[in-house]
Design a protein around this motif. Structure first.
Motif: not given
Ligand code: G4P
Length: 529
Positions: A145-146, A49, A258, A21
């Motif tokens: 980590d959340r 992105k 990740a 998703h």
């Molecule tokens: P997608 O391609 O599936 O749409 O997801 P993407 O990797 O862009 O990740 C969506 C958001 O979740 C990103 O935040 C990313 O940094 C965060 N994220 C991915 N993996 C992890 C993880 O293991 N732990 C945490 N805590 N966060 C993770 P963002 O778009 O930079 O900012 P925001 O959506 O937090 O504002």
């Protein structure tokens, strides 16, 4: 090339895509996967992105503005003893048709689940598509980590909602700020997590065995909890079974983050060890084995303007058998014609490169000058085509017309090409000169108008039209077909490939047609025949 060399090239290929998703972490995982694959030195530069490193066309500009990803790129990298091909898919649901077809070109999928959210709607839909071919699925539960949901609940939900058995391979120790690492059930070791190391490959810190006193020293309270949970888990959960996994009935599950770059390597170890190499593929005539020496492949996507410096269209082909070598002559099955392919491209995280050779499981790019369509098969001369690469009936329709009526020819040309790419579907009614655009998601409409303007210099607008769904119609009974056509000519149209289509004004009228004309097939998907 000897049979043995071809067999060993096939055996080391792993071709997969990520299903998830939006926001579950697909992009972040892709970055880390590639970091492990040593394709790039530092994670964080794959798709950009937000950083914009990937902006290579006008349409991609639009993607960037909206923070969505619609193009497919392919990444190839070595890992363990394997050569891994990762096919990226559009993240936005409005471009799901492209994603569905990309899933026909892989041998396995990685399902990414947000540990706080569990199974989300788009994952359910994409899993349905993988079921059409019983594709083996590996699961990564991300964002440990959340603050997350109970891992047992998450596994229950995956089993219940997606109807697939879960075999945990790793098990989390704590979560959120207290995420300590994972216990690897097969290796009987605890791998410790260190935060703040997301952009590098972390030094691996491992504690062997569950009864190792070091576990208590390092994990304190969590060591006892882990021992209890693993005892419970061993009794209650499925253990890993390779044949069940290969049949698409059981998924190995990994936990990690990740963003913190933890756990992705465990998943890759599993993928390279268990995911299938290229398998035999069905055609309309026979099964084609990847280790047959004669080359064959099929086109699953056409992409325009991959690069503004080369205003061209590229057909993405999955190699299914034999070896492809530069300069080879290929047989274009639909046209029953041999074509010389002077240049073939490979795609490495968006960079195009000229390719010397390719093997089953690899994706290669052919320049398309209007002769290649989605679903086309190329062989070494044999006349068969691969099956299972469908078009999906659109659910949204608009009439498209010009602001400047003088450019009718360019409009038609543009629409035909976009339809052939699979970017949108085009219908031309039998009784008038309307042009009807059909889409699976609303954004496709915006993209068409944008690209018509930029690429064809055509200023077009939409008007509403009373159509709710489309069905491709055909029949083994010519008389029945004739009657159907006579009675319904005003609702019939030809699609971009000249196939007869019924455009239903309401769901009720479709239902009525199905009842009144039992000899007519009303197909929701269409394949090249
Ligand atoms: P997608 O391609 O599936 O749409 O997801 P993407 O990797 O862009 O990740 C969506 C958001 O979740 C990103 O935040 C990313 O940094 C965060 N994220 C991915 N993996 C992890 C993880 O293991 N732990 C945490 N805590 N966060 C993770 P963002 O778009 O930079 O900012 P925001 O959506 O937090 O504002």
């Amino acid at each position: 090339m000897t049979d043995f060399e071809l067999e060993s090239e096939v055996a080391k290929r792993r071709t997969f895509a990520i299903i998830s998703h939006p926001d579950a972490g697909k992009t972040t995982i892709t970055e880390k996967v590639i970091l492990y694959g040593k394709l790039i030195k530092k994670a964080g530069t794959v798709k950009g992105k937000k950083s914009g490193v990937y902006a290579t066309s006008d349409w991609m500009e639009m993607e960037k503005e909206r923070g969505i990803s619609v193009t497919t790129s392919v990444m190839q990298f070595p890992y363990a003893d394997c050569l891994v091909n990762l096919l990226d898919t559009p993240g936005h649901a409005d471009f799901s048709e492209d994603t569905y077809r990309t899933l026909t070109a892989v041998d396995s999928c990685l399902m990414v689940i947000d540990a706080a959210k569990g199974v989300e709607e788009r994952t359910v839909k994409l899993m349905e598509v993988t079921r059409l071919r019983d594709t083996p699925i590996i699961t990564f539960i991300n964002k440990m980590d959340r603050d997350i949901r109970d891992p047992i609940d998450l596994l229950d939900e995956v089993e219940r909602v997606l109807n697939i058995a879960c075999a945990p391979i790793t098990w989390p120790v704590g979560s959120g700020k207290e995420f300590k690492g994972v216990y690897h059930l097969l290796r009987d070791e605890t791998i410790l997590y260190q935060s703040g190391q997301g952009h590098t490959i972390q030094p691996i810190r491992v504690i062997k065995g569950l009864n190792n006193p070091e576990l208590k020293i390092r994990l304190g309270y969590y060591a006892d909890e882990l021992r209890e949970q693993i005892t419970l888990l061993k009794g209650a959960s499925h253990s890993f079974d390779l044949s069940e996994f290969l049949a698409g009935r059981l998924t190995p599950v990994f936990f990690g983050t990740a963003l913190g770059n933890f756990g992705v390597d465990h998943m890759l170890d599993g993928l390279t060890a268990w995911a299938p190499p290229p398998q035999p593929r069905k055609t309309n005539k026979r099964l084609v084995s990847p280790i047959e020496s004669a080359f064959s492949g099929f086109v699953f996507k056409i992409q325009a303007n991959m690069d503004p410096k080369h205003r061209d269209r590229i057909a993405f082909m999955r190699v299914c058998s034999g070896r492809f070598a530069k300069g080879m002559k290929l047989h274009h099955v639909r046209l029953n014609k041999d074509v010389l392919v002077p240049q073939v491209l490979s795609f490495m995280a968006g960079e195009r490169d000229h390719l010397e050779e390719a093997y089953p499981g690899d994706i290669i790019g052919l320049h398309n000058h209007g002769t290649i369509q989605i679903g086309d098969t190329f062989t070494c001369g044999e006349q068969f085509h691969f099956v299972g690469i469908p078009n999906f009936a659109p659910e949204l329709f608009q009439r498209i017309r010009l602001r400047d009526p003088l450019k009718q020819k360019q409009l038609l040309k543009g629409l035909m090409q976009l339809a052939e790419e699979g970017a949108v579907q085009l219908f031309r009614p039998e009784q008038n000169n309307d042009l009807i655009v059909g889409a699976v998601g609303v954004l496709q409409f915006d993209m068409v108008v944008h690209r018509l303007m930029v690429e064809y210099g055509v200023d077009a607008i939409y008007e509403p039209v009373k159509i709710v769904t489309a069905r491709w119609v055909y029949s083994e009974n010519p008389r029945a077909m004739q009657q159907f056509i006579q009675k319904n000519n005003s609702a019939l149209a030809l699609d971009g490939n000249g196939n007869l289509t019924y455009l239903a004004p309401t769901q009720a009228s479709l239902q009525l047609m199905i009842e009144r004309f039992p000899d007519i097939h009303f197909a929701k998907t269409r394949e090249q025949r």
